[in-house]
Design a protein around this motif. Structure first.
Motif, PDB file in Angstrom:
ATOM      1  N   GLN A  43       5.189  -6.756 -20.099  1.00  0.00           N
ATOM      2  CA  GLN A  43       4.130  -7.580 -19.946  1.00  0.00           C
ATOM      3  C   GLN A  43       2.888  -6.992 -19.283  1.00  0.00           C
ATOM      4  N   PHE A  44       2.001  -6.950 -20.133  1.00  0.00           N
ATOM      5  CA  PHE A  44       0.747  -6.463 -19.451  1.00  0.00           C
ATOM      6  C   PHE A  44       0.133  -7.339 -18.414  1.00  0.00           C
ATOM      7  N   LEU A  45      -0.326  -7.124 -17.331  1.00  0.00           N
ATOM      8  CA  LEU A  45      -0.994  -7.962 -16.389  1.00  0.00           C
ATOM      9  C   LEU A  45      -2.533  -7.560 -16.382  1.00  0.00           C
ATOM     10  N   GLN A  46      -3.300  -8.415 -17.062  1.00  0.00           N
ATOM     11  CA  GLN A  46      -4.820  -8.251 -17.145  1.00  0.00           C
ATOM     12  C   GLN A  46      -4.885  -7.390 -18.313  1.00  0.00           C
ATOM     13  N   VAL A  47      -5.540  -6.089 -18.223  1.00  0.00           N
ATOM     14  CA  VAL A  47      -5.680  -5.334 -19.379  1.00  0.00           C
ATOM     15  C   VAL A  47      -4.598  -3.971 -19.294  1.00  0.00           C
ATOM     16  N   CYS A  48      -4.614  -3.545 -18.237  1.00  0.00           N
ATOM     17  CA  CYS A  48      -4.197  -1.986 -18.264  1.00  0.00           C
ATOM     18  C   CYS A  48      -2.977  -2.214 -17.094  1.00  0.00           C
ATOM     19  N   ASP A  49      -2.584  -2.927 -16.541  1.00  0.00           N
ATOM     20  CA  ASP A  49      -1.244  -2.902 -15.566  1.00  0.00           C
ATOM     21  C   ASP A  49      -0.369  -3.327 -16.339  1.00  0.00           C
ATOM     22  N   ILE A  50       1.012  -2.552 -16.400  1.00  0.00           N
ATOM     23  CA  ILE A  50       2.010  -3.013 -17.202  1.00  0.00           C
ATOM     24  C   ILE A  50       3.090  -3.022 -16.367  1.00  0.00           C
ATOM     25  N   LEU A  51       4.067  -4.294 -16.321  1.00  0.00           N
ATOM     26  CA  LEU A  51       5.175  -4.453 -15.565  1.00  0.00           C
ATOM     27  C   LEU A  51       6.459  -4.385 -16.397  1.00  0.00           C
ATOM     28  N   ILE A  52       7.127  -3.793 -16.090  1.00  0.00           N
ATOM     29  CA  ILE A  52       8.643  -3.430 -16.771  1.00  0.00           C
ATOM     30  C   ILE A  52       9.770  -3.729 -15.942  1.00  0.00           C
ATOM     31  N   CYS A  53      10.752  -4.516 -16.570  1.00  0.00           N
ATOM     32  CA  CYS A  53      12.078  -4.616 -15.786  1.00  0.00           C
ATOM     33  C   CYS A  53      13.295  -3.900 -16.624  1.00  0.00           C
ATOM     34  N   SER A  54      14.227  -3.744 -16.020  1.00  0.00           N
ATOM     35  CA  SER A  54      15.395  -2.780 -16.399  1.00  0.00           C
ATOM     36  C   SER A  54      16.720  -3.415 -15.989  1.00  0.00           C
ATOM     37  N   TYR A  55      17.462  -3.362 -16.929  1.00  0.00           N
ATOM     38  CA  TYR A  55      19.057  -4.125 -16.691  1.00  0.00           C
ATOM     39  C   TYR A  55      19.566  -3.345 -15.505  1.00  0.00           C
ATOM     40  N   VAL A  56      20.124  -4.005 -14.649  1.00  0.00           N
ATOM     41  CA  VAL A  56      20.900  -3.787 -13.394  1.00  0.00           C
ATOM     42  C   VAL A  56      19.977  -3.411 -12.145  1.00  0.00           C
ATOM     43  N   LEU A  57      18.812  -2.757 -12.581  1.00  0.00           N
ATOM     44  CA  LEU A  57      17.810  -2.453 -11.529  1.00  0.00           C
ATOM     45  C   LEU A  57      17.220  -3.603 -10.822  1.00  0.00           C
ATOM     46  N   GLU A  58      17.185  -3.232  -9.350  1.00  0.00           N
ATOM     47  CA  GLU A  58      16.420  -4.779  -8.513  1.00  0.00           C
ATOM     48  C   GLU A  58      15.109  -4.222  -8.253  1.00  0.00           C
ATOM     49  N   ILE A  59      14.480  -3.673  -9.158  1.00  0.00           N
ATOM     50  CA  ILE A  59      12.937  -3.651  -9.094  1.00  0.00           C
ATOM     51  C   ILE A  59      12.488  -3.789 -10.349  1.00  0.00           C
ATOM     52  N   VAL A  60      10.926  -4.259 -10.471  1.00  0.00           N
ATOM     53  CA  VAL A  60      10.156  -4.430 -11.418  1.00  0.00           C
ATOM     54  C   VAL A  60       9.007  -3.120 -11.449  1.00  0.00           C
ATOM     55  N   THR A  61       9.024  -2.291 -12.321  1.00  0.00           N
ATOM     56  CA  THR A  61       8.128  -1.091 -12.400  1.00  0.00           C
ATOM     57  C   THR A  61       6.885  -1.471 -13.015  1.00  0.00           C
ATOM     58  N   VAL A  62       5.924  -1.033 -12.044  1.00  0.00           N
ATOM     59  CA  VAL A  62       4.518  -1.175 -12.312  1.00  0.00           C
ATOM     60  C   VAL A  62       3.844   0.102 -12.614  1.00  0.00           C
ATOM     61  N   LEU A  63       3.138   0.194 -13.798  1.00  0.00           N
ATOM     62  CA  LEU A  63       2.331   1.233 -14.218  1.00  0.00           C
ATOM     63  C   LEU A  63       0.996   0.706 -14.516  1.00  0.00           C
ATOM     64  N   ASN A  64      -0.149   1.693 -14.005  1.00  0.00           N
ATOM     65  CA  ASN A  64      -1.646   1.438 -14.393  1.00  0.00           C
ATOM     66  C   ASN A  64      -1.849   2.437 -15.629  1.00  0.00           C
ATOM     67  N   LEU A  65      -2.165   1.915 -16.887  1.00  0.00           N
ATOM     68  CA  LEU A  65      -2.568   2.503 -18.109  1.00  0.00           C
ATOM     69  C   LEU A  65      -4.165   3.030 -17.935  1.00  0.00           C
ATOM     70  N   MET A  66      -4.230   4.336 -18.119  1.00  0.00           N
ATOM     71  CA  MET A  66      -5.649   4.860 -17.832  1.00  0.00           C
ATOM     72  C   MET A  66      -6.144   4.824 -19.290  1.00  0.00           C
ATOM     73  N   LEU A  67      -6.970   3.556 -19.701  1.00  0.00           N
ATOM     74  CA  LEU A  67      -7.370   3.464 -20.988  1.00  0.00           C
ATOM     75  C   LEU A  67      -8.778   4.335 -21.243  1.00  0.00           C
ATOM     76  N   GLY A  68      -9.143   4.836 -22.422  1.00  0.00           N
ATOM     77  CA  GLY A  68      -9.890   5.577 -22.495  1.00  0.00           C
ATOM     78  C   GLY A  68      -9.709   7.068 -23.070  1.00  0.00           C
ATOM     79  N   GLN A  69      -8.201   7.369 -22.602  1.00  0.00           N
ATOM     80  CA  GLN A  69      -7.704   8.579 -22.795  1.00  0.00           C
ATOM     81  C   GLN A  69      -7.315   8.997 -24.283  1.00  0.00           C
ATOM     82  N   PRO A  70      -7.245  10.197 -24.652  1.00  0.00           N
ATOM     83  CA  PRO A  70      -7.043  10.328 -26.031  1.00  0.00           C
ATOM     84  C   PRO A  70      -5.316   9.828 -26.187  1.00  0.00           C
ATOM     85  N   MET A  71      -5.147   9.525 -27.244  1.00  0.00           N
ATOM     86  CA  MET A  71      -3.766   9.248 -27.854  1.00  0.00           C
ATOM     87  C   MET A  71      -2.679  10.484 -27.722  1.00  0.00           C
TER      88      MET A  71
END
Length: 338
Positions: free
Chosen positions: A303-331
């Motif tokens: 799930q996106f949090l606001q516009v650019c933070d992304i939360l990800i969860c994974s089977y068996v892991l006991e963490i939620v991964t948090v990524l900050n997507l740097m918008l405006g960069q080339p694809m």
């Protein structure tokens, strides 16, 4: 679309944030991450067998509670937990094999338990609930294995089931997988891959569009502008225009089952799969923005949090991964590793 990236470009596209630690590992069910609010008042949930991990606070420092589902266990787990905001109040909906539970998310009080009766025509089949969304300021829609969509209305602090969209030749004849609500349209998907579009007015729902399935479950839905996007067990993503009924695009997106998709307000769509990959798609250009591998894990929620933070969860892991997507960069068109 770029055909390659430098290490410097890859570093600029996203930055890992502090992961969120959970008390229990995550179950491998579709849409196993629900988030509400912003960084200053963040609520999120994931299910772990018969328990819900409910976390309240900031991503860097949180208060965490564990809620057992009514009559739930490792053998009869919670299939989905969803946070729904209605009229300034936040509710936690649990979908289980025993029925539907609606809790106050603030103090975890159980406001409603709605059992699901067995289907007399299919006595050997399990009954369960799956797929949740809020409608307007006082209604929650919840899907059932019968193909019904149950509607619950908030009334004086509690909830009552006031109507249902019946399984019928023009409705769902297979278990509901997911649902979304946008611009007075209720969008629902099922275990055969069918997506239905219902026009909502007052207390009535009129079926206005049907996107037929091909046998693979449409396990997860997202909405962006006039698009309804479905993620399938086959690894495909289909983009439909739910107003004119057209198929806009079909993408061979993943090598395995797609467990969750989510779109932000900028038109970026995140998809996660059991193939360890998170893909970011640009819905405005119908193109791949970035692809990231989280090795040796099966991804089950995003799930996106606001516009650019992304939360990800994974089977068996006991963490939620948090990524900050740097918008405006080339694809970019190469899969990088986290």
């Amino acid at each position: 679309m770029a055909t390659g990236t430098t290490d410097e470009q890859e570093d600029e596209l996203y930055t890992p944030d502090v992961p969120i630690t959970l008390k229990e590992s995550t179950s491998l069910f579709p849409n196993n991450l629900s988030v509400w609010g912003g960084k200053e008042a963040l609520h999120y949930t994931v299910t772990s067998r018969g328990i819900v991990n409910l976390v309240i606070g900031k991503t860097g420092g949180t208060m965490q509670k564990q809620m057992p589902g009514k009559d739930c266990s490792h053998a009869k787990p919670i299939l989905q937990a969803k946070l729904i905001a209605l009229s300034g109040n936040l509710y936690l909906v649990l979908c289980t094999f025993h029925g539907i539970q609606i809790h106050n998310a603030t103090d975890q009080r159980l406001l409603l338990f709605h059992p699901l009766p067995p289907d007399p025509s299919k006595p050997d089949e399990e009954v369960f609930a799956q797929g949740v969304c809020g409608i307007g300021h006082d209604t929650i829609a919840i899907g059932a294995s019968s193909g019904r969509i149950l509607l619950f209305r908030k009334d004086s602090g509690s909830f009552t089931c006031f109507s249902s969209l019946q399984a019928c030749p023009t409705g769902h004849n297979n278990p509901i997988c997911d649902m979304e609500y946008s611009n007075d349209q209720l969008l629902t998907s099922d275990d055969n891959g069918c997506i239905l579009v219902w026009k909502h007015k007052d207390d009535s729902f009129e079926l206005i569009n049907t996107f037929e399935g091909a046998g693979s479950p449409c396990s997860t839905l997202a909405v962006y502008n006039d698009y309804v996007i479905g993620g399938y067990g086959s690894g495909h993503i289909r983009v439909h225009n739910y107003k004119d009924g057209s198929l806009v695009a079909e993408i061979t997106a993943h090598a395995r089952w797609i467990n969750a998709i989510h779109a932000n307000s900028r038109g970026l769509l995140a998809s996660v799969s059991e193939d360890t990959i998170i893909n970011i798609w640009d819905l405005n250009k119908l193109d791949l923005y970035h692809s990231l591998s989280i090795p040796n894990v099966q991804l089950c929620g995003v799930q996106f949090l606001q516009v650019c933070d992304i939360l990800i969860c994974s089977y068996v892991l006991e963490i939620v991964t948090v990524l900050n997507l740097m918008l405006g960069q080339p694809m970019v068109n190469e899969c990088t590793n986290l």
